[in-house]
Design a protein around this motif. Sequence first.
Motif, mmCIF file in Angstrom:
data_model
loop_
_atom_site.group_PDB
_atom_site.id
_atom_site.type_symbol
_atom_site.label_atom_id
_atom_site.label_comp_id
_atom_site.label_asym_id
_atom_site.label_seq_id
_atom_site.Cartn_x
_atom_site.Cartn_y
_atom_site.Cartn_z
ATOM 1 N N GLY A 262 35.990 44.697 6.683
ATOM 2 C CA GLY A 262 35.801 46.103 6.336
ATOM 3 C C GLY A 262 35.845 47.017 7.543
ATOM 4 O O GLY A 262 35.946 48.245 7.410
ATOM 5 N N ASP A 263 35.738 46.461 8.722
ATOM 6 C CA ASP A 263 35.889 47.245 9.961
ATOM 7 C C ASP A 263 36.479 46.292 10.995
ATOM 8 O O ASP A 263 36.524 45.066 10.776
ATOM 9 C CB ASP A 263 34.525 47.783 10.426
ATOM 10 N N ARG A 264 36.971 46.831 12.095
ATOM 11 C CA ARG A 264 37.537 45.967 13.143
ATOM 12 C C ARG A 264 37.413 46.668 14.480
ATOM 13 O O ARG A 264 37.240 47.894 14.542
ATOM 14 C CB ARG A 264 39.002 45.642 12.856
ATOM 15 N N PHE A 265 37.492 45.872 15.560
ATOM 16 C CA PHE A 265 37.512 46.473 16.890
ATOM 17 C C PHE A 265 38.820 47.252 17.022
ATOM 18 O O PHE A 265 39.897 46.724 16.726
ATOM 19 C CB PHE A 265 37.473 45.404 17.979
ATOM 20 N N ASP A 266 38.721 48.499 17.508
ATOM 21 C CA ASP A 266 39.922 49.337 17.620
ATOM 22 C C ASP A 266 40.417 49.372 19.073
ATOM 23 O O ASP A 266 41.526 48.990 19.372
ATOM 24 C CB ASP A 266 39.571 50.740 17.106
ATOM 25 N N TYR A 267 39.548 49.858 19.984
ATOM 26 C CA TYR A 267 39.965 49.830 21.389
ATOM 27 C C TYR A 267 38.763 49.630 22.302
ATOM 28 O O TYR A 267 37.607 49.763 21.887
ATOM 29 C CB TYR A 267 40.752 51.088 21.763
ATOM 30 N N ILE A 268 39.069 49.289 23.555
ATOM 31 C CA ILE A 268 38.025 48.954 24.536
ATOM 32 C C ILE A 268 38.294 49.713 25.828
ATOM 33 O O ILE A 268 39.455 49.922 26.206
ATOM 34 C CB ILE A 268 38.018 47.419 24.776
ATOM 35 N N VAL A 269 37.227 50.136 26.481
ATOM 36 C CA VAL A 269 37.317 50.591 27.868
ATOM 37 C C VAL A 269 36.305 49.775 28.671
ATOM 38 O O VAL A 269 35.238 49.422 28.161
ATOM 39 C CB VAL A 269 37.033 52.103 28.042
ATOM 40 N N SER A 270 36.659 49.455 29.895
ATOM 41 C CA SER A 270 35.818 48.524 30.646
ATOM 42 C C SER A 270 35.795 48.895 32.118
ATOM 43 O O SER A 270 36.799 49.362 32.666
ATOM 44 C CB SER A 270 36.399 47.108 30.479
ATOM 45 N N MET A 271 34.649 48.719 32.746
ATOM 46 C CA MET A 271 34.574 48.907 34.202
ATOM 47 C C MET A 271 33.627 47.884 34.816
ATOM 48 O O MET A 271 32.712 47.398 34.159
ATOM 49 C CB MET A 271 34.189 50.327 34.591
ATOM 50 N N SER A 272 33.910 47.557 36.076
ATOM 51 C CA SER A 272 33.119 46.548 36.775
ATOM 52 C C SER A 272 32.500 47.119 38.037
ATOM 53 O O SER A 272 33.125 47.945 38.724
ATOM 54 C CB SER A 272 34.007 45.362 37.178
ATOM 55 N N SER A 273 31.320 46.625 38.349
ATOM 56 C CA SER A 273 30.700 46.969 39.639
ATOM 57 C C SER A 273 31.402 46.159 40.730
ATOM 58 O O SER A 273 32.190 45.261 40.431
ATOM 59 C CB SER A 273 29.223 46.589 39.615
ATOM 60 N N PRO A 274 31.094 46.410 41.998
ATOM 61 C CA PRO A 274 31.616 45.529 43.046
ATOM 62 C C PRO A 274 31.080 44.111 42.878
ATOM 63 O O PRO A 274 30.069 43.903 42.210
ATOM 64 C CB PRO A 274 31.070 46.141 44.340
ATOM 65 N N GLN A 275 31.760 43.163 43.490
ATOM 66 C CA GLN A 275 31.296 41.785 43.579
ATOM 67 C C GLN A 275 30.556 41.639 44.896
ATOM 68 O O GLN A 275 31.103 41.911 45.948
ATOM 69 C CB GLN A 275 32.493 40.827 43.523
ATOM 70 N N ARG A 276 29.308 41.218 44.836
ATOM 71 C CA ARG A 276 28.542 40.961 46.060
ATOM 72 C C ARG A 276 27.705 39.688 45.929
ATOM 73 O O ARG A 276 27.429 39.014 46.890
ATOM 74 C CB ARG A 276 27.566 42.124 46.360
ATOM 75 N N GLY A 277 27.263 39.400 44.676
ATOM 76 C CA GLY A 277 26.241 38.380 44.452
ATOM 77 C C GLY A 277 26.629 36.994 44.947
ATOM 78 O O GLY A 277 25.819 36.319 45.603
ATOM 79 N N LEU A 278 27.847 36.543 44.627
ATOM 80 C CA LEU A 278 28.238 35.186 45.016
ATOM 81 C C LEU A 278 28.451 35.102 46.522
ATOM 82 O O LEU A 278 28.097 34.089 47.153
ATOM 83 C CB LEU A 278 29.494 34.738 44.262
ATOM 84 N N ASP A 279 29.013 36.164 47.099
ATOM 85 C CA ASP A 279 29.180 36.187 48.565
ATOM 86 C C ASP A 279 27.829 36.022 49.259
ATOM 87 O O ASP A 279 27.668 35.234 50.185
ATOM 88 C CB ASP A 279 29.787 37.526 49.010
ATOM 89 N N GLN A 280 26.877 36.795 48.788
ATOM 90 C CA GLN A 280 25.568 36.773 49.440
ATOM 91 C C GLN A 280 24.869 35.430 49.225
ATOM 92 O O GLN A 280 24.278 34.872 50.157
ATOM 93 C CB GLN A 280 24.704 37.904 48.903
ATOM 94 N N TYR A 281 24.988 34.901 48.016
ATOM 95 C CA TYR A 281 24.330 33.626 47.712
ATOM 96 C C TYR A 281 24.866 32.513 48.610
ATOM 97 O O TYR A 281 24.110 31.731 49.181
ATOM 98 C CB TYR A 281 24.553 33.266 46.237
#
Length: 456
Positions: A262-281
Amino acid sequence: MNSDEKSLGLGSWSRRRFVQMGAASAVGLSVMNLAHASGEDSITRGTMIDIPFDKRSPRIAFIGTGKRGTSLLENLLAADGQVVALCDVVPEHAQHAASLVVAAGQAKPQLYTDGPYAFEAMLSMNDIDLVLVATPWSWHAEMAVAAMKHGKDVCIEVPGVVTLDECWEIVKTSEQTRKHCMMLENCCYGYNETLILRMVHDGKFGELLYGEGAYLHDLREELFSDNGEGLWRRAEHTKRDGNLYPSHGLGPVANYMDMQRGDRFDYIVSMSSPQRGLDQYRKEHLHAGDPRLEERYVTGDMNTSLIKTAKGLTITVKHAVSTPHPYDRINLIAGTKGIFQDYPPRIYLDGQNKDESYMPIDTWKQYAHPLWQKEGQLAAKIGGHGGMDYIMLYRLLQCVREGLPPDMDVYDAASWSVIGPLSVSSVSRGSAPIEFPDFTQSKWMQRNISAIATQA
Ligand SMILES: NC(=O)c1ccc[n+]([C@@H]2O[C@H](COP(=O)([O-])OP(=O)(O)OC[C@H]3O[C@@H](n4cnc5c(N)ncnc54)[C@H](O)[C@@H]3O)[C@@H](O)[C@H]2O)c1
């Protein structure tokens, strides 16, 4: 074609459309349906909507008997599932799993451990009806397609499949072979999720407006472990920037909203923060000279995606596994009459309290799902994410044994999996909106709601 597009199966049609759209690309990209709207797709496709499982007591095989495969196996055995074959590239994993089957009083299953394609020999056997796949992500699609082509129904672990092409491949193979491909999204079977689903369908939250789901789980230690997921999952963070694991958060919200029904996903917008966590770990935990210090991680530590549905509802989906964060899937649903939010589970309905405070979920325990009312005690005893794993497998067996359609079918598997590649595409284009493909051939409009919601 940029490397993200290539690896995610966003082929030349997507690039062509991108060029055609020109400046308009900043406000909308209609890329996804084109590849499948012509050529071979003009041939009439069948549908797997509402198609029941062949009614039988299924003989079950596993591909992947690592940490998750073993846990699924224990839950399945507790639900009296019959396990006849096991496949793992590490013989000791398959042997340990076999010992659990024997300890449960069943005959020793056949083992297939001769290399990464041993699953093909297993799938060619006629004494298997249903296959559970719990391997690294890059194998899911290939194994699912092979299982269906060999006449077996198949269940794949989360996050389903990885690329857009793989989404279409499982859909079309399921339609051609008339075999089911279901995603083992256990979170859809949690106590809270199934209770809230029933409240939603009883109208307690009014007309639904928005939801939010997430996978916020500090996996840094696991990602750098010398076994299990540490052997393959960290590599995914070197390949793409987007939401790598959407379905734990999204699945339950999609169910509340009757997506594909009866409904469906129509469109998506997406954004990411910087990657730092794995480098630091790794800086803090690895010794000089460790080859992992050479890896380059590209997945942002926090990915936030926004989905608009055809009816205009909005869903936020988040992914963060490489920073300190208490475990949280948010699991929020809101409408004109109230809101539910998890962690901790709490409900606010219009006019409920003068001080606008939430009420605990137990206030509404009369809505506990019949599956939990009947099997909840055993589920809690067996364990597996608070019992949801047992309930999911109990219900899967019930659907096959009684010849019912699966609660979640290949269209759900594809539309939840596709968040991965679409989020990557949006992130790489400055958060441009990306349309969802319609895997159902417009049949989402006439579909019934999932049986898990309507079960009395
Ligand atoms: N639903 C959940 O709550 C949940 C929880 C954990 C993991 N998972 C999912 O389960 C899957 C497996 O994760 P895991 O934690 O068990 O990882 P794992 O590394 O512990 O297990 C993977 C197993 O697959 C085997 N394998 C790899 N390639 C193979 C091949 N070609 N043929 C046969 N076996 C092969 C490995 O030897 C290993 O035993 C992943 O998709 C993961 O995302 C889901």
